[in-house]
Design a protein around this motif. Structure first.
Motif, PDB file in Angstrom:
ATOM      1  N   GLY A   1      10.175 -12.238   2.475  1.00 49.41           N
ATOM      2  CA  GLY A   1       9.289 -11.942   3.597  1.00 49.41           C
ATOM      3  C   GLY A   1       8.097 -11.082   3.272  1.00 49.41           C
ATOM      4  O   GLY A   1       7.388 -10.620   4.171  1.00 49.41           O
ATOM      5  N   ALA A   2       7.828 -10.847   1.985  1.00 49.27           N
ATOM      6  CA  ALA A   2       6.662 -10.053   1.596  1.00 49.27           C
ATOM      7  C   ALA A   2       5.518 -10.986   1.190  1.00 49.27           C
ATOM      8  O   ALA A   2       5.672 -12.208   1.161  1.00 49.27           O
ATOM      9  N   GLU A   3       4.385 -10.380   0.858  1.00 51.02           N
ATOM     10  CA  GLU A   3       3.207 -11.159   0.490  1.00 51.02           C
ATOM     11  C   GLU A   3       3.036 -11.166  -1.020  1.00 51.02           C
ATOM     12  O   GLU A   3       2.998 -10.122  -1.658  1.00 51.02           O
ATOM     13  N   TYR A   4       2.919 -12.360  -1.574  1.00 50.78           N
ATOM     14  CA  TYR A   4       2.737 -12.530  -3.020  1.00 50.78           C
ATOM     15  C   TYR A   4       1.255 -12.473  -3.350  1.00 50.78           C
ATOM     16  O   TYR A   4       0.437 -13.120  -2.690  1.00 50.78           O
ATOM     17  N   ILE A   5       0.899 -11.676  -4.370  1.00 46.58           N
ATOM     18  CA  ILE A   5      -0.492 -11.606  -4.794  1.00 46.58           C
ATOM     19  C   ILE A   5      -0.591 -11.918  -6.288  1.00 46.58           C
ATOM     20  O   ILE A   5       0.364 -11.787  -7.018  1.00 46.58           O
TER      21      ILE A   5
ATOM     22  N   GLU B   1       0.825  -1.200   0.000  1.00 45.46           N
ATOM     23  CA  GLU B   1       0.000   0.000   0.000  1.00 45.46           C
ATOM     24  C   GLU B   1       0.864   1.257   0.000  1.00 45.46           C
ATOM     25  O   GLU B   1       0.356   2.369  -0.162  1.00 45.46           O
ATOM     26  N   LYS B   2       2.164   1.050   0.208  1.00 48.40           N
ATOM     27  CA  LYS B   2       3.091   2.188   0.201  1.00 48.40           C
ATOM     28  C   LYS B   2       4.478   1.667  -0.180  1.00 48.40           C
ATOM     29  O   LYS B   2       4.707   0.457  -0.220  1.00 48.40           O
ATOM     30  N   ASP B   3       5.390   2.587  -0.463  1.00 49.03           N
ATOM     31  CA  ASP B   3       6.741   2.208  -0.885  1.00 49.03           C
ATOM     32  C   ASP B   3       7.371   1.200   0.074  1.00 49.03           C
ATOM     33  O   ASP B   3       7.992   0.218  -0.349  1.00 49.03           O
ATOM     34  N   GLN B   4       7.191   1.440   1.358  1.00 53.00           N
ATOM     35  CA  GLN B   4       7.896   0.660   2.379  1.00 53.00           C
ATOM     36  C   GLN B   4       7.392  -0.774   2.501  1.00 53.00           C
ATOM     37  O   GLN B   4       8.000  -1.595   3.188  1.00 53.00           O
ATOM     38  N   ASP B   5       6.277  -1.087   1.843  1.00 58.11           N
ATOM     39  CA  ASP B   5       5.776  -2.466   1.848  1.00 58.11           C
ATOM     40  C   ASP B   5       6.501  -3.334   0.832  1.00 58.11           C
ATOM     41  O   ASP B   5       6.387  -4.563   0.871  1.00 58.11           O
ATOM     42  N   HIS B   6       7.203  -2.705  -0.106  1.00 57.60           N
ATOM     43  CA  HIS B   6       7.943  -3.461  -1.121  1.00 57.60           C
ATOM     44  C   HIS B   6       9.247  -3.993  -0.534  1.00 57.60           C
ATOM     45  O   HIS B   6       9.701  -3.529   0.524  1.00 57.60           O
ATOM     46  N   ILE B   7       9.847  -4.956  -1.217  1.00 65.02           N
ATOM     47  CA  ILE B   7      11.084  -5.556  -0.706  1.00 65.02           C
ATOM     48  C   ILE B   7      12.301  -4.753  -1.179  1.00 65.02           C
ATOM     49  O   ILE B   7      12.272  -4.141  -2.250  1.00 65.02           O
ATOM     50  N   ASP B   8      13.337  -4.762  -0.354  1.00 71.25           N
ATOM     51  CA  ASP B   8      14.598  -4.145  -0.753  1.00 71.25           C
ATOM     52  C   ASP B   8      15.318  -5.085  -1.714  1.00 71.25           C
ATOM     53  O   ASP B   8      15.442  -6.287  -1.446  1.00 71.25           O
ATOM     54  N   MET B   9      15.784  -4.530  -2.831  1.00 72.26           N
ATOM     55  CA  MET B   9      16.456  -5.330  -3.851  1.00 72.26           C
ATOM     56  C   MET B   9      17.760  -4.670  -4.272  1.00 72.26           C
ATOM     57  O   MET B   9      17.834  -3.444  -4.364  1.00 72.26           O
TER      58      MET B   9
END
Length: 238
Positions: free
Chosen positions: A234-238, A35-43
């Protein structure tokens, strides 16, 4: 859907080719619940476009330089704090053991995960078609994983395999959209061989799938890599 909650930094060895790696990056973003930048994973994205051609290295056996570069890239990503590494090239997985041996962190095995996914998510899989480069086929990377999983890998005739290589090298790698008639000829050949699943085993074919509809029996190895990358980070896949 699936995620483990603990956030980890992802390292990516890309650039093989650049458009395929860009497509991978876009899909990681698209399939991460956020829902925001910080919800994405660091790559950490390492686009090594000047990496020697993988099929050529396998064909000639002149692979020492290529292996050294892949290992150096993996070490760089590890030193920069990556917890897992994704390699956005199927054929490079011919050198999976050498890449993994260079680092202490896991390198996601796209080939193993894709075959496992095909068997797990399609009923009564007996035959899996492998649509990939000459190098991927010659190396036997998909064949070995299929045999471990108890399914039969299917290759194309020499003529249809030329179509696959043409689609990859003459079209997608040159920035063209890819010829649907050529792809249809290839698919018809796999269907005549009674394949239950056809793995798109080259990331240029993933780019093709992003532009054109493909039959339901196609499984894109990059889609599997994207899912694994997100979940392992560790993020959620949709």
């Amino acid at each position: 859907m699936e995620h483990n909650g603990v956030r980890k930094k992802l390292g990516v060895i890309g650039g093989m080719g650049p458009e395929a790696s860009s497509y991978y990056y876009e899909n990681v973003i698209r399939h991460t619940r956020a829902e925001k930048d910080q919800d994405h994973i660091d790559m950490i994205l390492l686009s090594h476009a000047t990496m020697p051609d993988r099929t050529e290295a396998i064909r000639t056996g002149d692979d020492a330089h290529l292996i050294r570069l892949l290992q150096e890239d993996a070490r760089t990503l590890e030193q920069l704090g990556a917890a897992n590494i994704a390699v956005t090239c199927n054929t490079s997985h011919c050198f999976y053991e050498q890449i993994q041996s260079a680092v202490k962190i896991p390198v996601i095995n796209m080939i193993r995960e894709s075959v496992a996914y095909a068997v797990r998510h399609h009923e009564n899989v007996k035959k899996i078609g492998i649509m990939g480069t000459d190098g991927a086929l010659r190396s036997g990377i998909y064949h070995r994983e299929c045999e471990k999983a108890g399914v039969t890998p299917v290759e194309l005739s020499a003529q249809r395999q030329k179509d696959v290589m043409s689609l990859i090298y003459d079209e997608i790698k040159k920035g063209q959209p890819g010829d649907p008639e050529k792809f249809a000829r290839i698919m018809d050949a796999f269907i005549r061989e009674d394949c239950d699943v056809v793995i798109l085993a080259c990331t240029e074919l993933s780019v093709y799938k992003g532009r054109h509809p493909v039959p339901p029996i196609c499984l894109d190895a990059m889609d599997v890599l994207v899912k694994e990358s997100i979940i392992r980070s560790g993020a959620e896949y949709i």
